[in-house]
Design a protein around this motif. Structure first.
Motif, PDB file in Angstrom:
ATOM      1  N   LEU A  67       5.778   3.744   6.126  1.00 39.17           N
ATOM      2  CA  LEU A  67       5.636   2.482   6.484  1.00 39.17           C
ATOM      3  C   LEU A  67       4.639   2.215   7.696  1.00 39.17           C
ATOM      4  O   LEU A  67       3.604   1.468   7.870  1.00 39.17           O
ATOM      5  CB  LEU A  67       6.728   1.699   6.290  1.00 39.17           C
ATOM      6  N   THR A  68       5.001   3.117   8.824  1.00 34.79           N
ATOM      7  CA  THR A  68       4.412   3.112  10.164  1.00 34.79           C
ATOM      8  C   THR A  68       2.882   3.321  10.023  1.00 34.79           C
ATOM      9  O   THR A  68       2.005   2.649  10.485  1.00 34.79           O
ATOM     10  CB  THR A  68       5.259   3.702  11.062  1.00 34.79           C
ATOM     11  N   ALA A  69       2.566   4.235   9.151  1.00 34.58           N
ATOM     12  CA  ALA A  69       1.338   4.770   9.034  1.00 34.58           C
ATOM     13  C   ALA A  69       0.597   3.763   8.147  1.00 34.58           C
ATOM     14  O   ALA A  69      -0.779   3.433   8.723  1.00 34.58           O
ATOM     15  CB  ALA A  69       1.190   6.037   8.150  1.00 34.58           C
ATOM     16  N   GLU A  70       1.163   3.341   7.239  1.00 30.51           N
ATOM     17  CA  GLU A  70       0.389   1.951   6.498  1.00 30.51           C
ATOM     18  C   GLU A  70       0.129   0.954   7.275  1.00 30.51           C
ATOM     19  O   GLU A  70      -0.788   0.160   7.372  1.00 30.51           O
ATOM     20  CB  GLU A  70       1.012   1.735   5.284  1.00 30.51           C
ATOM     21  N   ILE A  71       1.030   0.647   8.294  1.00 31.53           N
ATOM     22  CA  ILE A  71       0.838  -0.568   9.428  1.00 31.53           C
ATOM     23  C   ILE A  71      -0.448  -0.455  10.079  1.00 31.53           C
ATOM     24  O   ILE A  71      -1.123  -1.023  10.330  1.00 31.53           O
ATOM     25  CB  ILE A  71       2.173  -0.967   9.812  1.00 31.53           C
ATOM     26  N   SER A  72      -0.273   0.890  10.524  1.00 34.28           N
ATOM     27  CA  SER A  72      -1.375   1.222  11.621  1.00 34.28           C
ATOM     28  C   SER A  72      -2.823   1.123  10.886  1.00 34.28           C
ATOM     29  O   SER A  72      -3.770   0.802  11.689  1.00 34.28           O
ATOM     30  CB  SER A  72      -1.125   2.661  11.976  1.00 34.28           C
ATOM     31  N   GLN A  91       0.815  -1.114  -0.026  1.00 31.68           N
ATOM     32  CA  GLN A  91       0.143  -0.003   0.009  1.00 31.68           C
ATOM     33  C   GLN A  91       0.867   1.137  -0.017  1.00 31.68           C
ATOM     34  O   GLN A  91       0.308   2.322  -0.516  1.00 31.68           O
ATOM     35  CB  GLN A  91      -1.073   0.014   1.257  1.00 31.68           C
ATOM     36  N   SER A  92       1.818   1.248   0.645  1.00 34.12           N
ATOM     37  CA  SER A  92       2.904   2.378   0.561  1.00 34.12           C
ATOM     38  C   SER A  92       3.907   2.527  -0.420  1.00 34.12           C
ATOM     39  O   SER A  92       4.739   3.144  -0.501  1.00 34.12           O
ATOM     40  CB  SER A  92       3.488   2.427   1.915  1.00 34.12           C
ATOM     41  N   SER A  93       3.974   1.579  -1.595  1.00 31.62           N
ATOM     42  CA  SER A  93       4.918   1.569  -2.398  1.00 31.62           C
ATOM     43  C   SER A  93       4.901   2.806  -3.372  1.00 31.62           C
ATOM     44  O   SER A  93       5.926   3.027  -3.634  1.00 31.62           O
ATOM     45  CB  SER A  93       4.490   0.320  -3.375  1.00 31.62           C
ATOM     46  N   ARG A  94       3.796   3.153  -3.491  1.00 33.81           N
ATOM     47  CA  ARG A  94       3.780   4.377  -4.437  1.00 33.81           C
ATOM     48  C   ARG A  94       4.151   5.727  -3.637  1.00 33.81           C
ATOM     49  O   ARG A  94       5.099   6.342  -4.381  1.00 33.81           O
ATOM     50  CB  ARG A  94       2.311   4.947  -4.744  1.00 33.81           C
ATOM     51  N   LYS A  95       3.927   5.721  -2.584  1.00 35.82           N
ATOM     52  CA  LYS A  95       4.634   6.711  -1.575  1.00 35.82           C
ATOM     53  C   LYS A  95       5.834   6.723  -1.527  1.00 35.82           C
ATOM     54  O   LYS A  95       7.052   7.627  -1.748  1.00 35.82           O
ATOM     55  CB  LYS A  95       4.022   6.900  -0.278  1.00 35.82           C
ATOM     56  N   VAL A  96       6.336   5.550  -1.161  1.00 42.10           N
ATOM     57  CA  VAL A  96       8.046   5.263  -1.087  1.00 42.10           C
ATOM     58  C   VAL A  96       8.686   5.364  -2.642  1.00 42.10           C
ATOM     59  O   VAL A  96       9.753   6.022  -2.485  1.00 42.10           O
ATOM     60  CB  VAL A  96       8.234   3.938  -0.625  1.00 42.10           C
ATOM     61  N   PHE A  97       8.037   5.117  -3.738  1.00 43.62           N
ATOM     62  CA  PHE A  97       8.600   5.414  -4.913  1.00 43.62           C
ATOM     63  C   PHE A  97       8.707   6.887  -5.200  1.00 43.62           C
ATOM     64  O   PHE A  97       9.672   7.336  -5.819  1.00 43.62           O
ATOM     65  CB  PHE A  97       7.561   4.761  -6.038  1.00 43.62           C
TER      66      PHE A  97
END
Length: 282
Positions: free
Chosen positions: A234-239, A150-156
């Motif tokens: 990543l922490t926000a997506e895990i939450s 889910q966070s792959s786009r933000k990380v990219f």
């Protein structure tokens, strides 16, 4: 008088209880012995890569490696023999790992050039997952995997922005410092920028001019500023995924939501809850 079960069926059942089960003393002893053998073989592989030890004890390392190879081969054949569905075991994750962990040693006998494939023997370490039954944490692993996806786009986008910053700083340092100070090309400057912005700082290339040192200081500060961004994403997506899982864990009897990940029964009516692993499959 009822027919006695075949002797081979009794043997298979006994072996299946020992090899695949952990509820009996024999099964526990087998798992402990297997884990010791796996760790010992990995240690042996590691020591064999040390030149001085390999030169002095190379023959013993070869004997030890073949001892573990034969031992794991016997274990693999016994698992095939006593499995209820041999094809299912052979095609399973652990079945493939078991085969790959012993196959390179035999291939090296036929194809000497395949010695490089002996590194695949490290796959034996994955077998510890079976011994320790770490697959019980598969649901938590699936939750982490979904959060990463889910966070792959933000990380990219983040890494793309960092790449632009690195490229700009590399060009600036190449122009300011130049080949005389070690910045012989833009790729070389990019190497220095990456090492600096990640706060590693090898020190093999250092700026010599006052302006270059100022930019180097700013690069270090930028590195400290951005290093926590991927962790925050990543922490926000895990939450977010944990909240979703809590909402998914709805009691089929009373409809109550928000149960803990490790809860097996509803804390309102006591009904059994659906397994978490089935809710977090990617």
């Amino acid at each position: 008088m009822a027919d006695q079960p075949p002797q081979d069926s009794l043997l298979k059942q006994r072996l299946r209880t020992i090899i695949f089960g952990t509820d009996t003393p024999a099964g526990k002893a087998f798992d402990i012995s297997l884990m010791v053998a796996i760790v010992a073989s990995i240690v042996l592989i590691s020591l064999d890569t040390i030149g001085s030890l390999s030169d002095a004890y190379g023959e013993y390392f070869i004997i030890g490696e073949w001892f573990f190879t034969i031992l794991f081969t016997i274990e693999y054949l016994l698992r095939l023999y006593c499995s209820q569905n041999r094809l299912h075991y052979a095609r399973s994750f652990f079945g493939v790992v078991d085969l790959l962990s012993i196959l390179p040693s035999y291939l090296a006998l036929i194809f000497p050039a395949a010695n490089f494939a002996l590194a695949i023997r490290v796959l034996r370490l994955f077998r510890v997952f079976r011994v320790l039954k770490l697959l019980r944490f598969l649901a938590d692993g699936n939750l982490l995997l979904k959060a990463m996806m889910q966070s792959s786009r933000k990380v990219f986008v983040f890494f793309f922005s960092v790449t632009l910053i690195i490229l700009v700083l590399s060009v600036v340092m190449y122009v300011i410092e130049g080949p005389q100070n070690g910045f012989s090309s833009i790729p070389k400057s990019m190497y220095w920028t990456i090492v600096t912005i990640t706060t590693v700082g090898y020190g093999d290339i250092t700026p010599q001019t006052p302006l270059g040192q100022i930019i180097a200081s700013l690069t270090m500060l930028i590195g400290y500023s951005i290093i926590a961004i991927p962790t925050g994403i990543l922490t926000a997506e895990i939450s977010h995924e944990m909240v979703k899982v809590r909402d998914l864990r709805k009691c089929s009897n009373c409809g109550k939501k928000g149960h803990d990940n490790d809860a097996q029964f509803c804390n309102h009516c006591g009904s059994e809850l659906e397994a978490l692993a089935s809710l977090t499959q990617p």
